[in-house]
Structures are given as C-alpha cells and as structure tokens.
Design a protein around this motif. Structure first.
Motif, PDB file in Angstrom:
ATOM      1  N   ARG B 114      64.149 -61.947  49.837  1.00 13.85           N
ATOM      2  CA  ARG B 114      65.134 -61.298  50.691  1.00 13.85           C
ATOM      3  C   ARG B 114      64.899 -59.794  50.787  1.00 13.85           C
ATOM      4  O   ARG B 114      65.285 -59.143  51.742  1.00 13.85           O
ATOM      5  N   MET B 115      64.273 -59.251  49.750  1.00 14.28           N
ATOM      6  CA  MET B 115      64.060 -57.824  49.719  1.00 14.28           C
ATOM      7  C   MET B 115      62.906 -57.421  50.637  1.00 14.28           C
ATOM      8  O   MET B 115      62.838 -56.296  51.109  1.00 14.28           O
ATOM      9  N   TYR B 116      61.983 -58.349  50.860  1.00 15.27           N
ATOM     10  CA  TYR B 116      60.789 -58.025  51.634  1.00 15.27           C
ATOM     11  C   TYR B 116      60.941 -58.359  53.120  1.00 15.27           C
ATOM     12  O   TYR B 116      60.081 -58.028  53.916  1.00 15.27           O
ATOM     13  N   ASN B 117      62.020 -59.037  53.471  1.00 14.41           N
ATOM     14  CA  ASN B 117      62.193 -59.434  54.870  1.00 14.41           C
ATOM     15  C   ASN B 117      62.654 -58.260  55.727  1.00 14.41           C
ATOM     16  O   ASN B 117      63.670 -57.643  55.426  1.00 14.41           O
ATOM     17  N   ASP B 120      66.554 -59.578  58.324  1.00 11.33           N
ATOM     18  CA  ASP B 120      67.321 -60.438  57.449  1.00 11.33           C
ATOM     19  C   ASP B 120      68.627 -59.753  57.046  1.00 11.33           C
ATOM     20  O   ASP B 120      68.614 -58.632  56.555  1.00 11.33           O
ATOM     21  N   GLY B 121      69.716 -60.420  57.295  1.00  8.24           N
ATOM     22  CA  GLY B 121      70.966 -60.006  56.664  1.00  8.24           C
ATOM     23  C   GLY B 121      71.653 -58.759  57.185  1.00  8.24           C
ATOM     24  O   GLY B 121      72.647 -58.342  56.628  1.00  8.24           O
ATOM     25  N   THR B 150      71.037 -47.146  54.128  1.00 11.94           N
ATOM     26  CA  THR B 150      71.547 -47.586  52.821  1.00 11.94           C
ATOM     27  C   THR B 150      72.018 -49.022  52.882  1.00 11.94           C
ATOM     28  O   THR B 150      71.767 -49.835  51.997  1.00 11.94           O
ATOM     29  N   ARG B 151      72.703 -49.345  53.972  1.00 18.65           N
ATOM     30  CA  ARG B 151      73.209 -50.709  54.094  1.00 18.65           C
ATOM     31  C   ARG B 151      72.077 -51.707  54.269  1.00 18.65           C
ATOM     32  O   ARG B 151      72.153 -52.821  53.756  1.00 18.65           O
ATOM     33  N   CYS B 152      71.035 -51.297  55.012  1.00 22.30           N
ATOM     34  CA  CYS B 152      69.861 -52.170  55.147  1.00 22.30           C
ATOM     35  C   CYS B 152      69.312 -52.500  53.771  1.00 22.30           C
ATOM     36  O   CYS B 152      68.960 -53.645  53.485  1.00 22.30           O
ATOM     37  N   MET B 153      69.206 -51.498  52.928  1.00 20.85           N
ATOM     38  CA  MET B 153      68.648 -51.729  51.602  1.00 20.85           C
ATOM     39  C   MET B 153      69.602 -52.581  50.773  1.00 20.85           C
ATOM     40  O   MET B 153      69.177 -53.507  50.081  1.00 20.85           O
ATOM     41  N   ALA B 154      70.889 -52.268  50.846  1.00 25.04           N
ATOM     42  CA  ALA B 154      71.863 -53.032  50.064  1.00 25.04           C
ATOM     43  C   ALA B 154      71.920 -54.485  50.516  1.00 25.04           C
ATOM     44  O   ALA B 154      72.036 -55.399  49.693  1.00 25.04           O
ATOM     45  N   ASN B 155      71.801 -54.687  51.825  1.00 29.29           N
ATOM     46  CA  ASN B 155      71.821 -56.053  52.355  1.00 29.29           C
ATOM     47  C   ASN B 155      70.689 -56.885  51.777  1.00 29.29           C
ATOM     48  O   ASN B 155      70.783 -58.109  51.710  1.00 29.29           O
ATOM     49  N   ARG B 156      69.605 -56.239  51.406  1.00 34.54           N
ATOM     50  CA  ARG B 156      68.461 -56.960  50.856  1.00 34.54           C
ATOM     51  C   ARG B 156      68.529 -57.027  49.342  1.00 34.54           C
ATOM     52  O   ARG B 156      68.119 -57.998  48.729  1.00 34.54           O
ATOM     53  N   LEU B 157      69.091 -55.967  48.772  1.00 33.44           N
ATOM     54  CA  LEU B 157      69.153 -55.914  47.307  1.00 33.44           C
ATOM     55  C   LEU B 157      70.156 -56.917  46.753  1.00 33.44           C
ATOM     56  O   LEU B 157      69.876 -57.587  45.750  1.00 33.44           O
TER      57      LEU B 157
END
Lengths: 324, 310
Positions: B114-117, B120-121, B150-157
């Motif tokens: 999920r972190m590499y997509n 996604d999300g 930040t939200r893009c990163m959080a959505n994956r994290l």
C-alpha cells in the motif's frame, strides 16, 4: 470590515443541445456561454454587523462568499476583508475568518468529532488554553457534550450541523461566513442555530455574513440585508425599510359564522375558506378599523387578526419586481 | 493562464482605486510581504502535519475486516508470484537476480504494497476536487500542497502499518525456499531509509495525478493509465533486473524506479554499495524535483479554480 468594490466574476459554461448528434458535434467544437456570476458588485459591511445575503438560486450569493473567503479570484474589482485582499494573502486571511458551507461537511466522516476539532486546533495554531475555553463554551451553548465522541457519520443532520457551526468558532474568527447554515434542519434545530448565531455576534462582536433562503433566519437575525439577483446588488438596506418600500399592506384574517361578508372596495381577497377570509388592504385607502367594521356589520365575527405582509412575501414580491 | 505582467498591473490599478494617496506605499509593502513569503517559507509548522497524519491513521485503523482480508490477499498473491518465478528459474537461463533474492523482493513488496502504490487510497482528496469540498480545504490557513501531500503519505502509511507486520511474520516462518530472509542490520536500515524516500516520491507523483483532476471532469482514464505506467516502470509487476540491460539503464533513471524498485532491490541484495547510494541519491533528487514542480503547478492551478454549485 468588508469592502467590495466593482467585483466582477464570469464563468464559461459549455453548452449543447440535447441528443446524440449534438453530443458528437460537441466533441469537435464546443459552444460556450459566458455567465456573469457577479456583475459590478459593491457593498460595505461594518464591524460587528450581521448581514443577510438573499437572492434566488444562481444569483451569485455563494460566489460572493467564495470571493470573500479567498477561494475564488474575481476577474476584476477590489475586495478587502479585514484589511487584506483574500485571494492574495489567502493563508493570512483565512486565519481570521470562519466558514460554514451548509451543503458540505468539514468534519472527518469516520472519526469522532473531537478528533476533527483537534486537527483544526493544530491547523489554526490555537493555544491549548484558548482551545479548551472555546470548546467548553461551544459545548455548553450548542449542547455538544454527547456528540463530540461520536463519529460524524453517526450524527443526525441537526447534530452534525451544530458541530459544523462550532468548528469555525474554535479559533475566534473576526468574520464568520455562514452559507445556508440552516438548510435541511428541523424547526427546533433552526431556532437553536439562530439563537447561537445571535449570541456569538453579541458576545464576541463577530461580524457575520449569512446567506440563506429561509426568511425567518433573516427576520430573526438581521436588520441589514443585501438582495442579489443576476449577479447584481439590487437592494442594500434594512428589512423594515424594505417591507415599507415594497408594501405597506396589512393582512386581515377574519373567522366568522353566518353570512359570507362581501369584499368592499380597496380590499383584495387573498384566501377564502369555509368561515374564514383573508384580505389584504392598503391602510392609506381603507383604514384597518373601517375594514373590520365593514365585516362586523355583515356577519358574526369569531376572530380577527391583523398582520403585516410576511418577509417571505416581501421577498417574493421583490424577486417579481426585479424579474429575477 | 494569464501572463504574469497583467496580473501585476492589475494589482497596481486595484490599489490606485482603493486609496489613491497611499497607493505607492501599499505596492511596495505588498511587494515586500510577497517577497518575504516567497523566499523564507512561513515557519514550517511540523505539528499540524503530524496532526494530519494522526487523524488519518485514526481514520484508517478502524477497518479491521479490510485489514484481515488484505493480509490474506497479500499472502496468496505473493505466493502465486513466487510460484511463477520459480517456474522461470527452473526453466534455466541467466538472470541477474537469484531466486532467493526474488522471493525477498516479492514478500517485502507484498508487505509494504500500500505504501508503494501511486494510485491508492486518496479517495477523499479526489472527492474534495470532484464534489467541491475543496472549498473548505482552501479556507484553512495552511498550504494545500503540504496538507494533501501529508495526507497522501498518511493514506499509504496507515494501511501499511496495519498489514505489514502480520504478513512479515507469516512469511518468516513458512518453509524454505519460500521463506523471507533477514538481510542484516545495515541493509535493513538502508532499506528503511529508502522506503521512506520512496513513500515521498510516491506522494509527489500522486499529487501530480491529483492536480490533473482540476483540469479533467473524470479521473478514470488518468488513473487506469497511471496505475499501469507507475507500476510497470517501478518493477511492480516484474522486478526491473529481469528486463533487458539497455531498458534497465534508462528505466533506472526515471522517477518510477525511485518508488518501490530501489528499496526492494536494496533489501533483496541486488542493489548494494555505490549502486545503492546512487539509487538513493536519485530518490532524493526526484523527491525534490517533483515536489517543487507539484508545489508550483498547484499554486498556479488554485488561482484558476472554480468551485461549482451551492
């Protein structure tokens, strides 16, 4: 506080006729129509005022609010809110304003309301003490204590709207923009929201710009109204003046038994039901007392009520007068 | 987009109208403040970004059924991929990645998927643009690019944190030769740093995709193409070392390789020493370039945004 000078904003909208053929045609060449959402709009709002912004759908109300919030850049004109040009210094500007768009939500859907509030606290850099104090006060005034721990998705519209209105007040804004804050609310919630808005204005001196279709909102909250139609300011004045201007007519409703009274000259029948009549009269032509006396002479009166024309009707008349 | 000079002339004319006396004063102070804003970016407020990350995590951590489902999904998918690569290796041929390296590559990829997509999300960001709730985002006293990035990163994290541990534990106890191997502390540290960088690059690419949404009515096509391209060139389907040499040399320089390929190859041991450092340098470079580019494109785009309706 807010100054609007000759603001213009146009949108370009693609148009086409119905049907498959025209849809294909529009793939190659499109016709655009220019819509003047705001056409030379100028007005002033003083510090601590509550202003009611009315007009039919599509008049440009929301566009004006968006310009004042710095979301939209107008094509031309000057707008200064709180000493700043909203779209130029957006970040600095929005720190001092609060916004509620009644048709959208600012709460995170799946998390408890309090988490959304804490995010706002960090976004607006509200210090902890002030945040606590404001939150406690808002919780008390809007009766939020039960709601704060509930995820926004589980709240009813009325409950959610109370939270939505609390949210922009956490950072003590100088101006509060309320775009249809009572839309879809039941009578009790509407009254609660109105009382709250009034209180905030009185206690904190917050300037409030309110757009609404509900004339009762206007009547309860404000004297100063702006009427907008087709992107132009049609009227800028207070409610009483407006009522007087459009009509000095009185509405008389009588309940009676026995003979159906006849409508004499100078009266206009507006509603007739079994044993009940409503007429409107111009008191300069037929005094109210004379009208009642005329009815009393003809039939047995059970009940008489005399009222002014309602704000709803005034506004409807205005819309008609200006062809909007 | 209007040329810049007309904008400036407009500012001047506005000020002339509003107060004739002070107009020159105002222009100069306006200039100063805009210069200041431009050169020393407002004091960087880390707290709000952490706070955004936090609420996003809270939001993401409550979907338990989805988490369980995706753990099973990851495991089965990874297993099938490993079977396919095992068949390729058994059929002979000379590959620059060993089977055991490929196994590590696939398991780590599945654990951190999920972190590499790139696509996604980020539903709520897309929704904000589509339904106009961006109006609210724009009334917040923070930069929208920073906010959404930040939200893009959080959505994956947040889904990754929920999924990765169960998957990792599971694939460390299964029998050889399918087991995931621990590559040593140093490599793991490098891998973690590279993964964080990869997440950043993924965020900047995702942001560029979101920005295109301002110009299109529907995002569907962009997403389909975007998903295929970003995944293919990042080694999402087949690890890049399986590609022809010349193709690799080119693809390794693209920003997509800076997403999942670099950390995965570092972990699996096919990217070591100087090559690893070079690849991580490219990650930093792409992060800076795409981030800056996205930031300015967003800035220009927002000036023309029209929030429709109500």
């Amino acid at each position: 506080m807010i100054e609007f000078q000759n603001i213009c904003k146009t949108y370009r909208v693609a148009k086409r006729q119905a049907g498959f053929k025209n849809a294909v045609k529009s793939l190659f060449s499109r016709e655009y129509e220019t819509i003047h959402a705001l056409d030379n709009v100028s007005f002033r709002i003083e510090d601590g005022d509550i202003i009611g912004y009315i007009g039919p759908n599509g008049a440009g109300k929301s566009t004006t609010v968006k310009v004042m919030c710095g979301i939209l850049t107008p094509d031309s004109g000057v707008c200064v809110v709180n000493g700043k040009v909203p779209w130029k210094e957006r970040a600095a500007h929005v720190k001092d304003i609060g916004v509620v768009f009644g048709q959208r939500s600012q709460l995170w859907w799946d998390v408890p309301v309090i988490d959304s509030f804490e995010l706002l606290r960090d976004m607006y850099k509200i210090d902890e003490k002030r945040y606590r104090c404001n939150l406690d006060e808002l919780t008390r005034l809007l009766d939020l204590s039960e709601l704060l721990k509930t995820p926004a998705r589980n709240l009813s519209l009325g409950q959610r709207m109370r939270c939505e209105i609390a949210a922009p007040l956490l950072h003590d804004p100088k101006v509060l923009f309320l775009d249809e804050p009572t839309i879809g609310l039941d009578a009790v919630s509407k009254i609660a929201v109105r009382n709250f808005i009034k209180k905030i204005n009185e206690e904190k001196g917050t300037t409030i710009v309110l757009t609404t279709h509900d004339m009762l909102d206007i009547e309860a909250l404000t004297e100063h109204i702006l009427l907008l139609g087709h992107g132009k300011i049609l009227l800028d004045g207070n409610l009483e003046e407006l009522k007087r201007r459009t009509s000095t007519d009185k509405k008389i409703t009588v309940k009676y038994t026995g003979n159906v009274p006849e409508i004499s000259k100078g009266m206009k029948l507006t509603e007739s039901r079994e044993n009940q009549l409503t007429v409107s009269i111009d008191p300069r032509i037929v005094p109210v007392s004379a009208a009642i006396a005329a009815f009393a002479a003809q039939t047995d009166l059970l009940d008489v009520s005399v009222t002014d024309i309602s704000t709803e009707e005034v506004v409807a008349a205005l819309y008609k007068e200006y062809h909007i | 987009m209007r040329p810049l000079h007309t904008k400036f002339s407009r500012i001047k004319s506005i000020h002339k109208k509003s107060s004739r006396k002070e107009s020159s004063d105002k222009i100069s102070t306006q200039w100063k403040s805009s210069q200041r804003k431009f050169f020393c970016k407002k004091s960087f407020n880390m707290k709000v970004y952490l706070s955004l990350l936090r609420i996003r995590m809270i939001n993401g951590l409550q979907y338990r059924a989805a988490a369980l489902g995706s753990v099973i999904n990851r495991f089965c998918w990874g297993f099938m991929e490993i079977l396919a690569f095992s068949a390729i290796h058994q059929s002979g041929g000379n590959f620059s990645m060993t089977f055991s390296q490929t196994v590590s590559y696939i398991w780590i990829q599945q654990a951190f998927l999920r972190m590499y997509n790139v696509i996604d999300g980020d539903d709520e960001i897309e929704a904000a643009i589509n339904d106009g709730s961006i109006a609210y985002e724009l009334t917040r006293p923070m930069n929208l690019y920073g906010n959404w990035f930040t939200r893009c990163m959080a959505n994956r994290l947040s889904p990754t944190l929920l999924n990765c541990l169960p998957v990792l534990i599971l694939v460390m106890v299964i029998p050889e030769p399918w087991r995931l191997h621990f590559p040593g502390l140093m490599t793991t540290v490098l891998f973690l740093i590279s993964t964080v960088l990869a997440l950043g690059v993924v965020g900047t690419i995702a942001m560029l995709m979101h920005i295109t949404m301002f110009y299109t009515t529907s995002q569907r096509g962009t997403k389909i193409i975007g998903r295929a391209v970003t995944s293919f060139f990042a080694g999402g389907l087949i690890p890049l070392p399986y590609f022809p040499e010349a193709f690799q040399r080119l693809v390794n320089l693209l920003p997509f390789a800076a997403t999942q390929s670099t950390p995965l190859l570092i972990y699996s041991g096919s990217l070591t020493g100087q090559d690893a450092v070079f690849a991580m340098g490219l990650q930093v470079l792409w992060l800076a370039v795409l981030g800056t580019f996205g930031y300015y494109v967003m800035d220009r785009t927002l000036k023309r945004v029209v929030v429709q309706g109500g």
